[in-house]
Design an enzyme around this catalytic site. Structure first.
Site, PDB file in Angstrom:
ATOM      1  N   HIS A  61      -7.385  -3.242  -2.647  1.00  0.00           N
ATOM      2  CA  HIS A  61      -6.235  -4.304  -2.800  1.00  0.00           C
ATOM      3  C   HIS A  61      -5.970  -5.078  -1.789  1.00  0.00           C
ATOM      4  O   HIS A  61      -6.494  -5.163  -0.670  1.00  0.00           O
ATOM      5  CB  HIS A  61      -4.646  -3.180  -2.556  1.00  0.00           C
ATOM      6  CG  HIS A  61      -5.148  -1.736  -2.973  1.00  0.00           C
ATOM      7  ND1 HIS A  61      -3.674  -0.771  -3.048  1.00  0.00           N
ATOM      8  CD2 HIS A  61      -5.742  -1.404  -4.322  1.00  0.00           C
ATOM      9  CE1 HIS A  61      -3.797   0.431  -4.501  1.00  0.00           C
ATOM     10  NE2 HIS A  61      -5.367  -0.650  -4.618  1.00  0.00           N
ATOM     11  N   GLU A  63      -3.909  -6.354   0.259  1.00  0.00           N
ATOM     12  CA  GLU A  63      -2.888  -5.804   1.368  1.00  0.00           C
ATOM     13  C   GLU A  63      -4.893  -5.181   2.373  1.00  0.00           C
ATOM     14  O   GLU A  63      -4.462  -5.406   3.563  1.00  0.00           O
ATOM     15  CB  GLU A  63      -2.195  -5.251   1.585  1.00  0.00           C
ATOM     16  CG  GLU A  63      -0.997  -5.549   1.143  1.00  0.00           C
ATOM     17  CD  GLU A  63      -0.861  -5.103  -0.667  1.00  0.00           C
ATOM     18  OE1 GLU A  63       0.109  -4.928  -1.012  1.00  0.00           O
ATOM     19  OE2 GLU A  63      -1.770  -4.282  -0.733  1.00  0.00           O
ATOM     20  N   CYS A  90       1.037  -0.085  -1.702  1.00  0.00           N
ATOM     21  CA  CYS A  90       1.148   1.547  -2.019  1.00  0.00           C
ATOM     22  C   CYS A  90       1.073   2.029  -1.062  1.00  0.00           C
ATOM     23  O   CYS A  90       0.886   1.425   0.430  1.00  0.00           O
ATOM     24  CB  CYS A  90       0.618   1.433  -2.926  1.00  0.00           C
ATOM     25  SG  CYS A  90      -1.618   1.226  -1.879  1.00  0.00           S
ATOM     26  N   CYS A  93      -1.831   1.194   1.346  1.00  0.00           N
ATOM     27  CA  CYS A  93      -1.859   0.177   1.597  1.00  0.00           C
ATOM     28  C   CYS A  93      -0.803   0.066   2.974  1.00  0.00           C
ATOM     29  O   CYS A  93      -1.490  -0.601   3.455  1.00  0.00           O
ATOM     30  CB  CYS A  93      -2.015  -1.092   1.104  1.00  0.00           C
ATOM     31  SG  CYS A  93      -2.836  -2.040  -0.195  1.00  0.00           S
TER      32      CYS A  93
END
Length: 162
Positions: A61, A63, A90, A93
Site C-alpha cells: 500500500h 502508506e 487501512c 497501514c
C-alpha cells in the site's frame, strides 16, 4: 526528540497535490490510485504510491511502502512528521504509521468500508498516539482518482455507493 502537535499552519492542499500526483502515477501503471507523501519541517521528504499489482503484493500500500522505505529516517524524526495520503489508511497501514512514530495523518477521502477512524477511537493506545487525523483535504480530486482508475466494485465500496 521533538513532537509536532499543531499542524494548523501547514498548507494541507499544497502537500496533498503531491500525493495526488503519486496516485495518478500508480493508476497509470495499473495499480490502485493511492499516493502518499511524508513531510518534515515543511519539506517533502519522500513520496510513494500503491504497488499492489507491480509488486504482486497485497501489502504494498502507498502508506506502507512510504514508511518502510523511510524507516530509519522515521525512527529519528517520525514524531515531527506528517503523512499525507489520498485515501484513508487501512488497518494495516494505520498500525504501521503509528509504529513508525508518525503522529499526524492528513487524508483526502475516507474509506467508509474500512472504518479506520472508528478503529482508532476504539483503541486507547492508537488514540493516544495520533495527534491529528484530518480528512477531506482535496476530497473531490481524491475521489476523482478512484473514478478514473478503479473498477465499479472498488468505486462503489470507496465512495460508499450501493
Amino acid at each position: 526528540m521533538n513532537e509536532l502537535r499543531d499542524i494548523s499552519d501547514y498548507n494541507h492542499e499544497y502537500f496533498m497535490k503531491f500525493a495526488i500526483k503519486e496516485a495518478r502515477i500508480a493508476g497509470e501503471r495499473g495499480d490502485k490510485p493511492i499516493g502518499a507523501v511524508l513531510v518534515h519541517n515543511g519539506d517533502i521528504i519522500a513520496k510513494s504510491s500503491n504497488k499492489w499489482n507491480t509488486q504482486n503484493s497485497k501489502v504494498h500500500h502507498a502508506e506502507n511502502c512510504l514508511v518502510m522505505e523511510n524507516a530509519q529516517y522515521l525512527r529519528k524524526y517520525g514524531k515531527e512528521c506528517i503523512i499525507y495520503t489520498t485515501a484513508e489508511p487501512c488497518l494495516m497501514c494505520i498500525g504501521t504509521i503509528v509504529m513508525a512514530d508518525i503522529r499526524n495523518v492528513v487524508i483526502g477521502t475516507e474509506d467508509p468500508h474500512m472504518h479506520t477512524y472508528d478503529f482508532i477511537e476504539s483503541h486507547e493506545w492508537l488514540r493516544g498516539n495520533i495527534y491529528n487525523y484530518i480528512t477531506g483535504i482535496m476530497l473531490d480530486d481524491c475521489e476523482q482518482l478512484i473514478l478514473d482508475y478503479c473498477d465499479k466494485k472498488v468505486i462503489d465500496r470507496l465512495l460508499n455507493r450501493r
